[in-house]
Write an enzyme that holds these catalytic residues in place. Structure first.
Site, PDB file in Angstrom:
ATOM      1  N   LYS A   1      37.414  64.556 -28.280  1.00  0.00           N
ATOM      2  CA  LYS A   1      37.017  63.491 -29.165  1.00  0.00           C
ATOM      3  C   LYS A   1      36.087  62.505 -28.478  1.00  0.00           C
ATOM      4  O   LYS A   1      35.315  61.794 -29.112  1.00  0.00           O
ATOM      5  CB  LYS A   1      38.252  62.697 -29.627  1.00  0.00           C
ATOM      6  CG  LYS A   1      39.275  63.451 -30.375  1.00  0.00           C
ATOM      7  CD  LYS A   1      40.448  62.498 -30.687  1.00  0.00           C
ATOM      8  CE  LYS A   1      41.631  63.258 -31.134  1.00  0.00           C
ATOM      9  NZ  LYS A   1      42.825  62.368 -31.231  1.00  0.00           N
TER      10      LYS A   1
ATOM     11  N   ASP B   1      34.365  63.736 -14.767  1.00  0.00           N
ATOM     12  CA  ASP B   1      35.307  63.168 -13.803  1.00  0.00           C
ATOM     13  C   ASP B   1      35.525  64.231 -12.713  1.00  0.00           C
ATOM     14  O   ASP B   1      34.740  64.339 -11.781  1.00  0.00           O
ATOM     15  CB  ASP B   1      36.579  62.810 -14.577  1.00  0.00           C
ATOM     16  CG  ASP B   1      37.614  62.090 -13.738  1.00  0.00           C
ATOM     17  OD1 ASP B   1      37.246  61.457 -12.755  1.00  0.00           O
ATOM     18  OD2 ASP B   1      38.813  62.162 -14.086  1.00  0.00           O
TER      19      ASP B   1
HETATM   20  P1  IMP Z   1      37.141  66.289 -16.103  1.00  0.00           P
HETATM   21  O1  IMP Z   1      37.467  67.646 -16.620  1.00  0.00           O
HETATM   22  O2  IMP Z   1      38.067  65.816 -15.053  1.00  0.00           O
HETATM   23  O3  IMP Z   1      35.691  66.121 -15.704  1.00  0.00           O
HETATM   24  O4  IMP Z   1      37.480  65.276 -17.248  1.00  0.00           O
HETATM   25  C1  IMP Z   1      36.700  65.025 -18.268  1.00  0.00           C
HETATM   26  C2  IMP Z   1      37.494  64.426 -19.399  1.00  0.00           C
HETATM   27  O5  IMP Z   1      38.580  63.590 -18.943  1.00  0.00           O
HETATM   28  C3  IMP Z   1      36.591  63.537 -20.163  1.00  0.00           C
HETATM   29  O6  IMP Z   1      35.913  64.245 -21.162  1.00  0.00           O
HETATM   30  C4  IMP Z   1      37.521  62.477 -20.686  1.00  0.00           C
HETATM   31  O7  IMP Z   1      38.069  62.900 -21.904  1.00  0.00           O
HETATM   32  C5  IMP Z   1      38.620  62.380 -19.656  1.00  0.00           C
HETATM   33  N1  IMP Z   1      38.392  61.251 -18.712  1.00  0.00           N
HETATM   34  C6  IMP Z   1      38.015  61.322 -17.426  1.00  0.00           C
HETATM   35  N2  IMP Z   1      37.902  60.095 -16.873  1.00  0.00           N
HETATM   36  C7  IMP Z   1      38.197  59.225 -17.859  1.00  0.00           C
HETATM   37  C8  IMP Z   1      38.232  57.778 -17.920  1.00  0.00           C
HETATM   38  O8  IMP Z   1      37.946  57.035 -16.959  1.00  0.00           O
HETATM   39  N3  IMP Z   1      38.586  57.258 -19.108  1.00  0.00           N
HETATM   40  C9  IMP Z   1      38.898  58.015 -20.196  1.00  0.00           C
HETATM   41  N4  IMP Z   1      38.860  59.360 -20.189  1.00  0.00           N
HETATM   42  C10 IMP Z   1      38.516  59.959 -19.026  1.00  0.00           C
END
Ligand code: IMP
Ligand code: MG
Length: 185
Positions: free
Chosen positions: A51, A111
């Site tokens: 979302k 992230d």
């Molecule tokens: P990744 O797979 O760790 O790169 O995470 C990506 C997903 O984690 C993003 O699309 C967000 O939905 C969530 N996410 C990562 N960091 C944050 C943050 O600081 N605030 C809110 N959602 C986050």
């Protein structure tokens, strides 16, 4: 935060605005122009990851001038509190075949990189004409897999952020700016 929270608790946890709505608007104007340059009149398919990217998608698609279709998919990275568990699941897929499209993935934040790494692998296997990734926010300090976007509008330090589509336990997606979330407040 529990399942429901009071107005007072809700506001207390918005620690500090780190990117204003004016800064976001300015960066999106530039991003739209960059996308127009990349594709030079060729039609594209913008794919938003729900979302979190829904607000960014709504603004970015209106900053683009090349012929543009939009699509949505839902990828969930499972969280315990504010920490990613590394499990990524596609809970809603695109409604069309993407071969024949120049695809631009529109994401809210990178992230650890796991979500997009998985999504990109999956979409590349469907043979699009090309595939690029545009992310609103990049948190490079937390990367666990080697993944980089073709365009990141803002690079931020290792903070948990909320607003402009990003949530904490589903709250705060509607804030018009990006703020740091206060876990202790
Ligand atoms: P990744 O797979 O760790 O790169 O995470 C990506 C997903 O984690 C993003 O699309 C967000 O939905 C969530 N996410 C990562 N960091 C944050 C943050 O600081 N605030 C809110 N959602 C986050
Ligand atoms: Mg997301």
């Amino acid at each position: 935060m529990g399942e429901f929270c009071t107005q007072e608790e809700y506001c207390r946890k918005i620690k500090k605005v780190i990117i204003t709505k004016e800064q976001i608007a300015e960066a999106i104007e530039k991003a739209g122009k960059q996308i127009d340059e990349w594709y030079d009149g060729r039609p594209i398919l913008l794919v938003s990851i729900l979302k979190g990217a829904f607000v960014f998608m709504a603004d970015l698609c209106r900053a683009v001038s090349v012929p543009c279709e939009i699509g949505f998919m839902c990828a969930k990275s499972y969280y315990s509190g504010t920490v990613s568990t590394g499990v990524v699941k596609i809970t809603m897929d695109l409604d069309r075949d993407i071969s024949g499209y120049h695809v631009v993935i529109v994401e809210d934040i990178i992230d650890t990189g796991r979500t997009l790494n998985d999504v990109v692998k999956m979409l590349k296997a469907r043979n699009p004409l090309s595939l690029r990734v545009v992310t609103l926010l990049d948190k490079p300090d937390r990367r666990l897999v080697d993944f980089n976007a073709d365009m990141a509008l803002f690079t931020i330090p290792d903070l948990f952020v909320i607003g402009y589509g990003l949530d904490c336990a589903e709250y705060y997606r509607n804030l018009p700016y990006i703020a740091e979330y206060d876990q202790e407040a």
